[in-house]
Design a protein around this motif. Structure first.
Motif, short mmCIF file in Angstrom:
data_model
loop_
_atom_site.label_atom_id
_atom_site.label_comp_id
_atom_site.label_asym_id
_atom_site.label_seq_id
_atom_site.Cartn_x
_atom_site.Cartn_y
_atom_site.Cartn_z
N HIS A 235 1.19 -1.18 -0.01
CA HIS A 235 0.24 0.37 0.05
C HIS A 235 0.98 1.21 -0.02
O HIS A 235 0.56 2.10 0.84
N LEU A 236 1.81 0.98 -0.85
CA LEU A 236 2.73 2.11 -0.58
C LEU A 236 2.57 3.15 -2.10
O LEU A 236 2.95 4.62 -2.04
N VAL A 237 1.78 2.68 -2.59
CA VAL A 237 2.36 2.86 -3.97
C VAL A 237 0.41 2.08 -4.40
O VAL A 237 0.16 1.58 -4.01
N ASP A 238 -0.24 2.62 -5.73
CA ASP A 238 -1.23 2.28 -6.60
C ASP A 238 -0.96 1.61 -8.12
O ASP A 238 -0.48 2.83 -8.99
N PHE A 239 -1.25 0.47 -7.88
CA PHE A 239 -0.51 -0.23 -9.55
C PHE A 239 -2.18 0.67 -11.02
O PHE A 239 -1.82 0.38 -12.04
N SER A 240 -3.11 1.40 -10.07
CA SER A 240 -3.85 1.25 -10.87
C SER A 240 -3.86 2.91 -11.53
O SER A 240 -4.41 3.07 -12.29
N ARG A 241 -2.67 3.35 -11.15
CA ARG A 241 -1.95 4.84 -11.58
C ARG A 241 -0.59 5.07 -11.98
O ARG A 241 -0.31 5.77 -11.85
N ILE A 242 -0.63 4.15 -12.94
CA ILE A 242 0.11 4.22 -13.77
C ILE A 242 0.24 4.53 -15.35
O ILE A 242 -0.41 3.29 -15.67
N ILE A 243 0.49 5.69 -15.48
CA ILE A 243 0.07 6.01 -17.37
C ILE A 243 2.47 4.89 -17.75
O ILE A 243 3.14 5.92 -17.17
N ILE A 244 1.96 4.10 -18.90
CA ILE A 244 3.04 4.46 -19.80
C ILE A 244 3.81 4.65 -20.86
O ILE A 244 2.11 4.52 -21.63
N MET A 245 3.84 6.35 -20.83
CA MET A 245 4.08 6.47 -22.20
C MET A 245 5.05 6.55 -22.98
O MET A 245 6.14 7.13 -22.62
N ARG A 246 5.22 6.07 -24.33
CA ARG A 246 6.70 6.28 -24.88
C ARG A 246 6.20 6.71 -26.18
O ARG A 246 5.45 6.22 -26.72
N SER A 247 7.42 7.69 -26.82
CA SER A 247 7.21 7.94 -28.45
C SER A 247 8.10 7.12 -28.71
O SER A 247 9.32 7.39 -28.56
N ALA A 248 8.10 7.15 -30.06
CA ALA A 248 8.50 6.30 -31.21
C ALA A 248 9.76 7.21 -31.62
O ALA A 248 9.71 8.15 -32.62
N SER A 249 10.80 6.77 -31.63
CA SER A 249 12.04 7.38 -31.55
C SER A 249 12.58 7.14 -32.76
O SER A 249 13.79 7.32 -33.44
N ASP A 250 13.37 5.64 -33.32
CA ASP A 250 13.62 4.79 -34.30
C ASP A 250 12.77 3.62 -33.72
O ASP A 250 12.18 3.05 -34.13
N PHE A 251 13.06 2.89 -35.73
CA PHE A 251 12.44 2.18 -36.01
C PHE A 251 13.15 0.70 -35.37
O PHE A 251 14.15 0.73 -35.74
N ASP A 252 12.05 -0.91 -34.89
CA ASP A 252 13.08 -1.65 -33.97
C ASP A 252 13.26 -2.68 -35.31
O ASP A 252 14.00 -3.43 -35.27
N ARG A 253 12.92 -2.70 -36.83
CA ARG A 253 13.67 -3.19 -37.87
C ARG A 253 13.69 -2.07 -39.13
O ARG A 253 13.47 -1.29 -38.95
N PRO A 254 14.58 -2.39 -40.51
CA PRO A 254 15.34 -2.06 -41.06
C PRO A 254 13.61 -1.07 -42.15
O PRO A 254 13.18 -2.06 -41.80
#
Ligand code: NAG
Ligand code: NAG
Ligand code: NAG
Ligand code: NAG
Length: 371
Positions: free
Chosen positions: A269-288
């Motif tokens: 109960h130190l944090v709340d797992f339902s209050r997490i937002i993973i925001m990732r912006s795309a900087s490069d492609f994972d493949r050619p």
């Protein structure tokens, strides 16, 4: 929420340069002198008199360029308070907060060990009250071109630790194997893992408080891969580990580690797992792209870096303002997720929608830490 994302253009590249600062190394704030500074307190019994900060939003960045995207912005100034936290990275020893403590930011350092160590140091530090805090992981990432393109901002529902597998070197792969990676406890690629470590993946908040730009999922690995075959292999891993629920789109080196720590802290109960937002912006492609090779993709120009950094701030600030402005009537109480959230073991209660099922028969391990 309406706003326009930046696309790559020469004007933007030129004008975004001041955002890119070199990492500053301030010898007075590195952990080196920590013991010396603590010593007088221990001798004279002076306790830590800092007020406990209870942020509404904590931004997690992974390296200096991502952190710099939040410095010098018009909306708020997280450099009004610097708080050194024992256990943070030697490169990024401080948490940064606005003077009212509403928004804070830290930088984990790159890859899984740095992320787990820094976030653990944060949640067990007692410097912060994080029970109601929303965590915004705001970082750049590789992107699967089948899903979207560079500059896009994604919000993840699953984070999959894709490299937690067996591996055979490419030159020794059996002829019938399409890849050298196969799950632990299995005998070939494409099979369900025979054993789980619990950190392979998490499902969490389903975009409830985030602008829905692209909802797609994220793959964690210390190894920074490039190529069609590895891209497809980890796409397959994501599908297998999540029983087909997740869409592999971004690649990064920290998020499963960060979530693993927040999951354990939620059990106390130190944090709340339902209050997490993973925001990732795309900087490069994972493949050619067709006709390019994997090495050229990895080492060539990275035109997506600047727009992806600018878009972290553009999209992220809307998320933060949404949470802060509607705090009293909505976000203080939390958002009820309508999907399963937690790990593959079911440690937070409920039945995982992936993996072999809860090992705790659907109930939550209840633990209280008396502060
Ligand atoms: C916090 O640290 C940053 C450098 O990381 C510095 O620019 C800023 O002035 C510091 N703030 C305070 C209040 O000392
Ligand atoms: C932390 O904040 C919550 C409200 O968000 C409050 O109920 C709780 O008492 C606080 N805990 C501490 C140790 O201050
Ligand atoms: C991915 O899975 C598909 C379907 O099972 C399979 O045909 C393909 O060979 C796999 N690719 C890799 C690189 O493992
Ligand atoms: C996921 O797939 C495996 C293998 O087919 C199956 O045993 C398991 O029950 C499935 N889990 C869920 C939650 O559907």
């Amino acid at each position: 929420m309406g706003f326009t994302l930046y696309k790559e253009d020469p004007y933007l590249r030129e004008n975004s340069r001041p955002l890119l600062r070199a990492p500053s190394f301030d010898p007075t704030t590195t952990p080196g002198p920590m013991l010396l500074r603590l010593l007088p307190c221990l001798l004279f019994g002076v306790s830590n008199t800092l007020a406990i900060i209870a942020p509404k939003v904590f931004i997690f960045t992974m390296f200096d360029l991502e952190a710099n995207a939040w410095f010098g912005i018009p909306e708020f100034n997280v450099l009004e308070q610097n708080i050194t936290v024992p256990g943070f990275s030697p490169l990024y020893p401080d948490a940064h907060c606005t003077s009212d403590g509403v928004v804070c930011l830290l930088t984990t350092g790159q890859a899984e060990i740095n992320a787990a160590a820094t976030i653990s140091a944060l949640v067990y530090s007692r410097t912060f009250n994080l029970t109601s805090t929303y965590f915004l992981v705001a970082g750049i990432a590789g992107i699967n071109p089948k899903v979207t393109t560079i500059g896009s901002v994604t919000f993840a529902r699953y984070a999959v630790q894709v490299a937690l597998q067996y591996e055979i070197d490419a030159r020794e792969i059996p002829a019938q194997f399409p890849t050298g990676y196969f799950p632990q406890g299995s005998t070939a690629p494409g099979q369900m893992p025979g054993s789980w470590d619990g950190t392979e993946h998490r499902a969490f908040l389903k975009g409830a408080s985030a602008p829905s730009i692209v909802l797609c999922d994220t793959a964690t690995s210390d190894v920074y891969w490039s190529g069609n075959l590895l891209g497809e292999a980890f796409e397959n891993t994501t599908t297998i580990f999540t029983n087909g629920s997740a869409t592999y789109c971004t690649t990064q080196q920290e998020d499963s580690a960060t979530l693993g720590v927040l999951m354990r802290a939620t059990m106390f109960h130190l944090v709340d797992f339902s209050r997490i937002i993973i925001m990732r912006s795309a900087s490069d492609f994972d493949r050619p792209y067709p006709g390019q090779n994997g090495v050229a993709n990895l080492l060539g120009d990275a035109p997506g870096i600047n727009p992806s950094l600018l878009n972290l701030h553009l999209a992220g600030v809307k998320v933060i303002q949404g949470i802060v402005n509607e705090w009293d009537n909505k976000y203080a109480h939390g958002v009820q997720a309508d999907n399963y959230i937690g790990d593959v073991f079911g440690s937070l209660g409920g039945e995982p929608d992936f993996g072999p099922g809860s090992i705790f028969k659907g109930s939550r391990i209840t633990s209280w830490l008396y502060l």
